[in-house]
Each structure stands twice: as structure tokens, then as C-alpha cells.
Design an enzyme around this catalytic site. Sequence first.
Site, PDB file in Angstrom:
ATOM      1  CB  THR A   1      74.168  49.019  -3.846  1.00 33.56           C
ATOM      2  OG1 THR A   1      74.148  49.932  -2.738  1.00 33.56           O
ATOM      3  CG2 THR A   1      74.371  49.796  -5.135  1.00 33.56           C
TER       4      THR A   1
ATOM      5  CE1 TYR B   1      77.865  49.090  -4.651  1.00 31.99           C
ATOM      6  CE2 TYR B   1      79.739  49.780  -3.343  1.00 31.99           C
ATOM      7  CZ  TYR B   1      78.753  50.057  -4.273  1.00 31.99           C
ATOM      8  OH  TYR B   1      78.675  51.307  -4.824  1.00 31.99           O
TER       9      TYR B   1
ATOM     10  CB  SER C   1      80.024  52.919   1.649  1.00 29.35           C
ATOM     11  OG  SER C   1      80.655  52.124   0.681  1.00 29.35           O
TER      12      SER C   1
HETATM   13  C1  LIG Z   1      82.293  59.427  -4.014  1.00 26.35           C
HETATM   14  C2  LIG Z   1      81.046  58.582  -4.078  1.00 26.35           C
HETATM   15  C3  LIG Z   1      81.109  57.265  -3.632  1.00 26.35           C
HETATM   16  C4  LIG Z   1      79.947  56.464  -3.663  1.00 26.35           C
HETATM   17  N1  LIG Z   1      80.003  55.203  -3.129  1.00 26.35           N
HETATM   18  C5  LIG Z   1      78.873  54.464  -3.063  1.00 26.35           C
HETATM   19  C6  LIG Z   1      78.873  53.210  -2.386  1.00 26.35           C
HETATM   20  O1  LIG Z   1      79.878  52.788  -1.822  1.00 26.35           O
HETATM   21  N2  LIG Z   1      77.723  52.506  -2.377  1.00 26.35           N
HETATM   22  C7  LIG Z   1      76.575  52.949  -2.979  1.00 26.35           C
HETATM   23  O2  LIG Z   1      75.552  52.268  -2.947  1.00 26.35           O
HETATM   24  N3  LIG Z   1      76.539  54.153  -3.590  1.00 26.35           N
HETATM   25  C8  LIG Z   1      77.652  54.914  -3.633  1.00 26.35           C
HETATM   26  N4  LIG Z   1      77.608  56.152  -4.205  1.00 26.35           N
HETATM   27  C9  LIG Z   1      76.313  56.667  -4.725  1.00 26.35           C
HETATM   28  C10 LIG Z   1      75.554  57.406  -3.622  1.00 26.35           C
HETATM   29  O3  LIG Z   1      75.099  56.523  -2.635  1.00 26.35           O
HETATM   30  C11 LIG Z   1      74.318  58.127  -4.190  1.00 26.35           C
HETATM   31  O4  LIG Z   1      73.523  57.223  -4.903  1.00 26.35           O
HETATM   32  C12 LIG Z   1      74.672  59.322  -5.076  1.00 26.35           C
HETATM   33  O5  LIG Z   1      75.837  59.980  -4.616  1.00 26.35           O
HETATM   34  C13 LIG Z   1      73.506  60.307  -5.132  1.00 26.35           C
HETATM   35  O6  LIG Z   1      73.758  61.356  -5.990  1.00 26.35           O
HETATM   36  P1  LIG Z   1      74.331  62.798  -5.537  1.00 26.35           P
HETATM   37  O7  LIG Z   1      75.814  62.605  -5.327  1.00 26.35           O
HETATM   38  O8  LIG Z   1      74.011  63.658  -6.687  1.00 26.35           O
HETATM   39  O9  LIG Z   1      73.624  63.179  -4.269  1.00 26.35           O
HETATM   40  C14 LIG Z   1      78.745  56.976  -4.197  1.00 26.35           C
HETATM   41  C15 LIG Z   1      78.696  58.300  -4.640  1.00 26.35           C
HETATM   42  C16 LIG Z   1      79.826  59.099  -4.564  1.00 26.35           C
HETATM   43  C17 LIG Z   1      79.722  60.537  -5.011  1.00 26.35           C
END
Ligand SMILES: Cc1cc2nc3c(=O)[nH]c(=O)nc-3n(C[C@H](O)[C@H](O)[C@H](O)COP(=O)(O)O)c2cc1C
Length: 351
Positions: A160, A134, A110
Site C-alpha cells: 500500500t 504496510y 491486511s
Molecule cells: C475499515 C477499513 C479498513 C481498511 N484497512 C486497510 C488496510 O489495512 N490496508 C489497506 O491497504 N487498505 C485498507 N482499507 C482500504 C481498502 O483496502 C480499500 O481501498 C477501500 O475500502 C475501497 O473503498 P470501498 O470501501 O468504497 O470499497 C481499509 C478500508 C476500510 C473501510
Amino acid sequence: MEKFLCVQDFYEAAKSKLTKDSNGSWEYFEGIPDEGWALDQNRKAFKRYVIRPRILRDVSAINLTTTILGIPASIPIGVAPTSKQALFHPDGECGVARAAGRSGAIYVLSTLATASIEEVAAAAPKTRLWFQLYYQKDIEVNKDLLIRAEKSGYEAVVLTVDCQIPANRLGFKRKPWKLPEMQEQQVPEDMDPSMDWNVVKWIREQTKMKLILKGILTGEDAKLAVEHGVDAIIVSNHGGRQLDSVMPAIDVLPEVVASTKSSNVEVYLDGGITLGSDVFKALALGAKMVFIGRTALAGLTVGGEQGAAKVLEILTNELDKTMALAGVTDLGSNISSKFIQNYKPFLSSDY
Ligand SMILES: Cc1cc2nc3c(=O)[nH]c(=O)nc-3n(C[C@H](O)[C@H](O)[C@H](O)COP(=O)(O)O)c2cc1C
């Protein structure tokens, strides 16, 4: 770690640990806006598909390998980008990236990580790494991140596209997150809300890394992505952390796959994956690979690098068994939507 037999075991232990923290780590883990509808539906949606197994096929050898962006991959499962992994365990991003490498999974770092691009590359030299961007208001920050990722051997940039502004995440307001001492987030959260399709062209001019868009939920946007020459798309609603009132990722997958059919653009999916059979359903409906977000973090929370490796191992074994029991021996021509049907119970109380 022996007593953890399924991903749900990790979720329960992770919740019990994080809810005792005073630093808002559970609220960050959940991260739901509004009512948390999309998070809930992402998981429930998988239950509305069932498998149509075929019988009397030789399933003595199951092949989980595939190719991702032209390079062989040993499993069709990757680790989604999730920010601030040091909130959950001191092993943080470096530990999860190493765990991914041990399992043959791709790891997406990330922008808002608590370890740098270079630290993760050095800690996990055997892992296929992608960098999630991002897009920031300060264009120099974007340039610097892309240059550093490419120089450190990351194969792809994952832009993203569903987070130009942060959603209304109530938990963060009720209990703001606080990183442990000595842990820093690498980049300020200063996303550019004016980002549009020109940014996709701009990134192409800046880097030779492959370009992937994460957060597409419609056939219309998938078509535009193809026209803009991206290499792949991740069908995702950000794990239900952004717009709350949207379709579950698995339900829009067929629409996106249909819109990219005449191109070489690969389609992946994330959101709600907690079982090997979820992975199977996504692959049968046309995804080339899936990503896990909270499932990997639950492993990290409970057991650091080992815990993350264990959840990947569990999912891989479950996928292997699901394939064998469904009569599918490989992920090439062998798997298709013919193996899936909508679950129509006789009584509404069966839902
Ligand atoms: C704690 C957390 C932080 C996340 N941070 C980002 C991020 O920095 N960038 C991003 O594109 N998606 C982020 N996401 C989304 C994840 O990349 C992903 O799309 C999502 O967790 C998928 O769903 P799931 O948790 O049910 O597997 C984050 C998700 C979580 C749970």
C-alpha cells in the site's frame, strides 16, 4: 439473510448495528478524514458514467471468468484489505476469507488484521490469498511478514503506497476504536514515512510472490510502477480514507490504463463499488478486476461469513445481469470503453 436483496440493504443494517456499539466501530468503518469528500465522490462518480447497451446479441450464456496474474479466476471481484475485521463481527478475517473462497474471489489480508497470516491460510485453504503490506519502520518486521506470507501460500504482496502517514481521521478522535476482548491486532501501526521506490526493489529481492502496488492515482506513477517491474497496480484512493481532496478512483482509471498499455501490468480498481453495474463500468474502462472494501464489511457486520458471501453473490448476480442486458457475453475481447459514455443530463437538476 433472505430479506437482503442488494448491497444497500446490508449497508443500512450494518450502520444501524455499528452506530449502537460503544467501541467506535462505525467511526472505524467510515474512516473519513477532513470532510469525507473522496468517499462521497467515489460513489457518485459511478453515476456519471452510463452504459451504451448493444442489442440482438445472443446473451443466453454469460461468462464471468477471467485470468488474474496468469491464473484462472471465476469472478472479476476481490475483497480489498481492511484492517481489524473483528471489530465488525467475531468471524473476522477468517470468515471473510472463507466467504471469498466460496465465491471464487481473491482475498487480500491486511497487515493490521485481527487474525494471523497462518490462521487465515489454515481457515481458508481453498481461497486465493494475497497479503497487503504496510511497510514498517522496523525492517525485520517487514522481512518476517513476507517470509510468513510466502510460506503460508499467499500468491502476492500488495504494497500500500498511499498511507505513509495516517490521515486526519476525525471520527477516530471523537470515538476511538477498541477491539473486543481476546482480539489482537497482529502488527503495531508503525508505518515508515520515508518509504520510496527503493522499497519496491527491496521487496522484489526478498520474495518470489507477485508484487502489486495499491493506491496509484496518476499516469506518472503508473509509468514508474511499470519501470520498476511490478506485476499489477490497484487504482485506489483508499476508499476516501487518506488524502481527502483527490479524484475518484474510477475517473483516473483510464489515465492509468493508458500509461500501462505497452506493458503486461494488470490494472485493478477499488473505491465506491456497491453495484454489479459499477463493476461493469470499471471493467469496461480497462480494469481487469475490482475490489470491494466496505461492501464486504457490511456483509460481515450483518451476517459474519454468510453475510460476506451473500454480498459477493449479489454483486456477481448483478454483474451477470448487467452484462446480459448490455449485450456483453464475456470479459475478454467482448468488453471495452465503447460500452460506456459520460452521463450528460439535459438539466443541471438531473444530477
Ligand atoms: C475499515 C477499513 C479498513 C481498511 N484497512 C486497510 C488496510 O489495512 N490496508 C489497506 O491497504 N487498505 C485498507 N482499507 C482500504 C481498502 O483496502 C480499500 O481501498 C477501500 O475500502 C475501497 O473503498 P470501498 O470501501 O468504497 O470499497 C481499509 C478500508 C476500510 C473501510
